[in-house]
Design a protein around this motif. Structure first.
Motif, mmCIF file in Angstrom:
data_model
loop_
_atom_site.group_PDB
_atom_site.id
_atom_site.type_symbol
_atom_site.label_atom_id
_atom_site.label_comp_id
_atom_site.label_asym_id
_atom_site.label_seq_id
_atom_site.Cartn_x
_atom_site.Cartn_y
_atom_site.Cartn_z
ATOM 1 N N GLU A 198 -13.286 -4.388 5.344
ATOM 2 C CA GLU A 198 -12.647 -2.265 5.682
ATOM 3 C C GLU A 198 -11.591 -1.947 4.510
ATOM 4 O O GLU A 198 -11.305 -1.226 4.759
ATOM 5 C CB GLU A 198 -12.045 -3.039 7.077
ATOM 6 N N ARG A 202 -11.140 1.224 2.671
ATOM 7 C CA ARG A 202 -10.457 2.397 2.477
ATOM 8 C C ARG A 202 -9.080 2.620 1.365
ATOM 9 O O ARG A 202 -9.595 3.618 1.295
ATOM 10 C CB ARG A 202 -9.315 2.086 3.778
ATOM 11 N N GLU A 231 -17.283 3.768 5.839
ATOM 12 C CA GLU A 231 -16.198 4.416 5.169
ATOM 13 C C GLU A 231 -16.101 5.683 4.462
ATOM 14 O O GLU A 231 -16.046 6.399 3.817
ATOM 15 C CB GLU A 231 -15.101 3.404 4.963
#
Length: 363
Positions: A198, A202, A231
């Motif tokens: 994650e 980002r 994302e």
């Protein structure tokens, strides 16, 4: 210094797209050089085979060899270079003269025919070159720099579109925690691994648009890629078997100390040479050929685009090696963290490494 050279060449169509492959080994069996060479768009098998011989002799010369034993599965070239058969075709006469001029710089050169089954590495490299030729590559060494690299700038290659590869290593697995060799096995991400994915996703969103996401088919890479896809707003993750991790064979699931204890001789030979495979596994040289083919096909399919490739340590090192145009030392001397980001641009066959193992997002 004495070296052994294995060479091959091929043409799809005879004449057709053609390429050659050459491998140079030390007396101890260490791989000293591997060359995949695009011969052209309309050349014969025999011309390609001569180019393989030329590239092999050039590499031996550049390595400082004084004695060379050449092995080829081309009976024609072996007999012609040994002086037992006449050379009638003008193209081959010219190539043979060039080969003899190179051979004259060594103390001794021998030529021996081997069956194709014993010339697999050179054959695989020639297929890498033919794949590149089929994709429109100009004659030359696959992955090599232009003749005047000191003048290189992206603008000077405006006729070759920039294809960017963002290379992301997957997040943590239980095998990562245990520090064991993890190649063909398929562990999932740990909770820490998902968090790493994650954070990497980002960070990647700040690098600009990504046109496609490609993943190794193994679970740890697929999971990481799917986090990135959400994302980055990319609808689909494409699996690509060419970017799977190397197969560690009998070393799979073992720590380094366990490998030394159980497979001392075999493990030592594997660590010493990228051409040696673990028992029942895959050598780093074989992985490099596999990843090179996968990268070339991906570059053709996404020319001028930005592709995120979510994969493993050794495939990333292979792409870095392709871009740098260097030998197998990359596999031993580059460290890549979990969820680390590397960026490589290719302008045709010319590679530019933009960054290696960026882990700022994990700090």
């Amino acid at each position: 210094m004495k070296v052994t050279v294995y060479t091959d060449g091929g043409s799809r169509g005879n004449p057709g797209v053609a390429g050659s492959g050459s491998v140079v080994y030390s007396e101890a069996g260490e791989t000293l050089a591997e060359i995949a060479y695009v011969v052209g768009q309309k050349s014969s098998n025999n011309v390609a085979e001569y180019h393989g011989l030329l590239r092999g002799l050039e590499a031996a010369r550049d390595l400082g060899a004084t004695e060379v034993d050449v092995y080829m599965d081309s009976k024609l070239v072996v007999e012609q270079m040994s002086g037992r058969w006449k050379i009638k075709h003008p193209d081959m006469q010219e190539l043979a003269l060039a080969a003899r001029a190179l051979a004259g710089g060594f103390t001794s050169v021998t030529y021996t025919w081997v069956p194709r089954a014993k010339n697999k590495k050179a054959d695989e490299l020639s297929n890498v070159a033919m794949d590149a030729a089929a994709a429109g590559a100009d004659p030359g060494i696959v992955g090599a720099a232009p003749a005047t690299p000191k003048d290189f700038s992206p603008a000077s290659l405006s006729d070759a579109p920039r294809t960017r590869f963002i290379l992301l290593r997957h997040g943590q697995t239980q095998h990562s925690v245990e520090k064991v060799y993890s190649g063909s096995s398929d562990p999932a991400l740990t909770e820490a691994g998902r968090q790493q994915a994650e954070r990497a996703a980002r960070a990647l969103a700040l690098l600009g648009p990504v046109d496609a996401i490609v993943s190794s088919p193994q679970a740890r890479a697929r999971e990481t890629a799917e986090v990135c896809a959400r994302e980055l707003g990319v609808a689909e993750v494409s699996g690509n078997d060419g970017f799977r991790e190397v197969d560690f064979g009998a070393f799979e699931g073992l720590t380094r100390d366990e490998c030394v204890e159980r497979y001392g001789e075999e493990f030592g030979a594997w660590e010493a040479s990228i051409s040696v495979a673990p028992p029942g596994g895959e050598s780093l040289a074989a992985l490099h050929r596999r990843v090179t083919r996968a990268r070339l096909k991906l570059q053709e399919a996404h020319a001028g685009k930005t592709v995120l490739v979510v994969t493993h340590v050794t495939p990333i090192k292979s792409v870095l090696r392709q871009a740098l145009g260097v030998g197998g030392e990359v596999f031993r001397h580059v460290f890549l963290d979990l969820a680390g980001v590397s960026v490589v641009d290719f302008y045709g066959d010319f590679g530019v490494v933009r960054c290696v193992n960026d882990v700022a997002h994990l700090r």
